[in-house]
Design an enzyme around this catalytic site. Structure first.
Site, PDB file in Angstrom:
ATOM      1  CG  ASP A  16     -20.426  17.954 -81.222  1.00 19.27           C
ATOM      2  OD1 ASP A  16     -20.362  17.323 -82.310  1.00 19.27           O
ATOM      3  OD2 ASP A  16     -21.176  18.938 -81.062  1.00 19.27           O
ATOM      4  CG  HIS A  17     -23.590  14.864 -79.531  1.00 15.91           C
ATOM      5  ND1 HIS A  17     -23.112  15.979 -78.870  1.00 15.91           N
ATOM      6  CD2 HIS A  17     -24.803  15.210 -80.017  1.00 15.91           C
ATOM      7  CE1 HIS A  17     -24.008  16.941 -78.947  1.00 15.91           C
ATOM      8  NE2 HIS A  17     -25.044  16.511 -79.637  1.00 15.91           N
ATOM      9  CB  CYS A  73     -19.485  20.350 -83.963  1.00 18.08           C
ATOM     10  SG  CYS A  73     -19.451  22.013 -84.647  1.00 18.08           S
ATOM     11  N   GLY A  74     -21.878  19.581 -85.486  1.00 16.06           N
ATOM     12  CA  GLY A  74     -23.022  19.558 -86.384  1.00 16.06           C
ATOM     13  C   GLY A  74     -22.890  20.568 -87.515  1.00 16.06           C
ATOM     14  CB  THR A  75     -23.266  24.161 -87.666  1.00 16.03           C
ATOM     15  OG1 THR A  75     -22.645  24.556 -86.431  1.00 16.03           O
ATOM     16  CG2 THR A  75     -24.758  23.942 -87.445  1.00 16.03           C
ATOM     17  N   GLY A  76     -20.222  22.900 -87.582  1.00 14.50           N
ATOM     18  CA  GLY A  76     -18.837  23.369 -87.666  1.00 14.50           C
ATOM     19  C   GLY A  76     -18.625  24.684 -86.930  1.00 14.50           C
ATOM     20  N   GLY A  78     -19.645  25.959 -83.735  1.00 15.36           N
ATOM     21  CA  GLY A  78     -19.189  25.983 -82.343  1.00 15.36           C
ATOM     22  C   GLY A  78     -17.715  25.626 -82.236  1.00 15.36           C
ATOM     23  CG  HIS A 106      -6.702  32.757-101.098  1.00 13.74           C
ATOM     24  ND1 HIS A 106      -7.692  33.459-101.736  1.00 13.74           N
ATOM     25  CD2 HIS A 106      -5.879  32.291-102.078  1.00 13.74           C
ATOM     26  CE1 HIS A 106      -7.486  33.428-103.048  1.00 13.74           C
ATOM     27  NE2 HIS A 106      -6.397  32.708-103.281  1.00 13.74           N
ATOM     28  CG  ASN A 107      -8.213  32.124 -95.722  1.00 18.39           C
ATOM     29  OD1 ASN A 107      -9.064  31.484 -96.338  1.00 18.39           O
ATOM     30  ND2 ASN A 107      -8.127  33.437 -95.819  1.00 18.39           N
ATOM     31  NE  ARG A 140      -3.705  38.334-103.899  1.00 19.84           N
ATOM     32  CZ  ARG A 140      -3.574  37.291-104.732  1.00 19.84           C
ATOM     33  NH1 ARG A 140      -2.376  36.943-105.161  1.00 19.84           N
ATOM     34  NH2 ARG A 140      -4.639  36.615-105.127  1.00 19.84           N
ATOM     35  CG  HIS A 141      -2.976  34.936-100.198  1.00 19.90           C
ATOM     36  ND1 HIS A 141      -4.194  35.589-100.239  1.00 19.90           N
ATOM     37  CD2 HIS A 141      -2.756  34.472-101.454  1.00 19.90           C
ATOM     38  CE1 HIS A 141      -4.699  35.502-101.452  1.00 19.90           C
ATOM     39  NE2 HIS A 141      -3.838  34.834-102.214  1.00 19.90           N
TER      40      HIS A 141
HETATM   41  C1  RB5 Z   1     -25.038  19.797 -81.266  1.00 19.46           C
HETATM   42  O1  RB5 Z   1     -26.413  19.589 -81.281  1.00 19.46           O
HETATM   43  C2  RB5 Z   1     -24.671  21.004 -82.104  1.00 19.46           C
HETATM   44  O2  RB5 Z   1     -25.160  22.172 -81.538  1.00 19.46           O
HETATM   45  C3  RB5 Z   1     -23.172  21.114 -82.283  1.00 19.46           C
HETATM   46  O3  RB5 Z   1     -22.710  19.943 -82.862  1.00 19.46           O
HETATM   47  C4  RB5 Z   1     -22.669  22.224 -83.181  1.00 19.46           C
HETATM   48  O4  RB5 Z   1     -23.361  22.254 -84.377  1.00 19.46           O
HETATM   49  C5  RB5 Z   1     -22.556  23.545 -82.544  1.00 19.46           C
HETATM   50  O5  RB5 Z   1     -22.035  24.500 -83.127  1.00 19.46           O
END
Ligand code: RB5
Length: 160
Positions: A16-17, A73-76, A78, A106-107, A140-141
């Site tokens: 995303d952005h 994405c920002g946090t990964g 979403g 492992h995954n 085992r994995h």
């Molecule tokens: C965008 O602002 C942010 O919410 C998105 O990139 C992401 O972090 C969502 O999980």
């Protein structure tokens, strides 16, 4: 870490952005490493909805059209929520090379998700390389990964 060449492997990537600028950098790095990069978007910094990009990429991996893919994405978070709804997809958010390597060992993570607002460009490249170059350990994995797709609990045991 020595890079393993995968000539001709097509790797889809999407963001995303919030992940756009890092995606642009990693696109170049992937091409330099010899991968064929499929850029699903986004293509600028205008505000977007992460799900619009996670769905088509996860579909590619779930269907087997692509062996693995990369989301940012920002946090990964979403991106990972969306991707992990698809059968056979194991999307791992990784913020260190060690986590990326363990996600493979492992995954058997087939999608790497990068939290673009929380990793430097240099760290992101190391995380990417760790994920690209680490093999699934099996053993085992394998049993544990197979259980991911099962609905409902079938008993619990513990083994390191
Ligand atoms: C965008 O602002 C942010 O919410 C998105 O990139 C992401 O972090 C969502 O999980």
């Amino acid at each position: 870490m020595a890079d393993v060449a995968h000539p001709g492997e097509r790797i889809p990537i999407a963001s995303d952005h919030a992940g756009f600028e890092l995606k642009e950098r990693l696109r170049v790095s992937l091409a330099e490493l010899g991968y064929e990069v499929q850029d699903i978007g986004t293509h600028g910094t205008a505000s977007t909805d992460y799900a619009d990009y996670a769905h088509p990429l996860a579909q590619e991996v779930s269907s087997g059209e692509a062996e693995r893919g990369i989301l940012l994405c920002g946090t990964g978070l979403g991106m990972s929520y969306v991707a992990n709804r698809y059968p056979g997809v194991r999307a791992a958010v990784a913020w260190t090379p060690e986590i990326a390597a363990l996600a493979r060992k492992h995954n058997d993570a087939n999608i790497l998700v990068l939290p673009a607002r929380f990793v430097s460009d240099e760290d992101a490249l190391e995380i990417l390389r760790a994920w690209l170059n680490t093999a699934f350990e099996g053993g085992r994995h394998t049993r544990r990964v197979e259980k991911i797709e099962r609905i409902g609990a079938e008993g619990a045991g513990s083994e390191a």
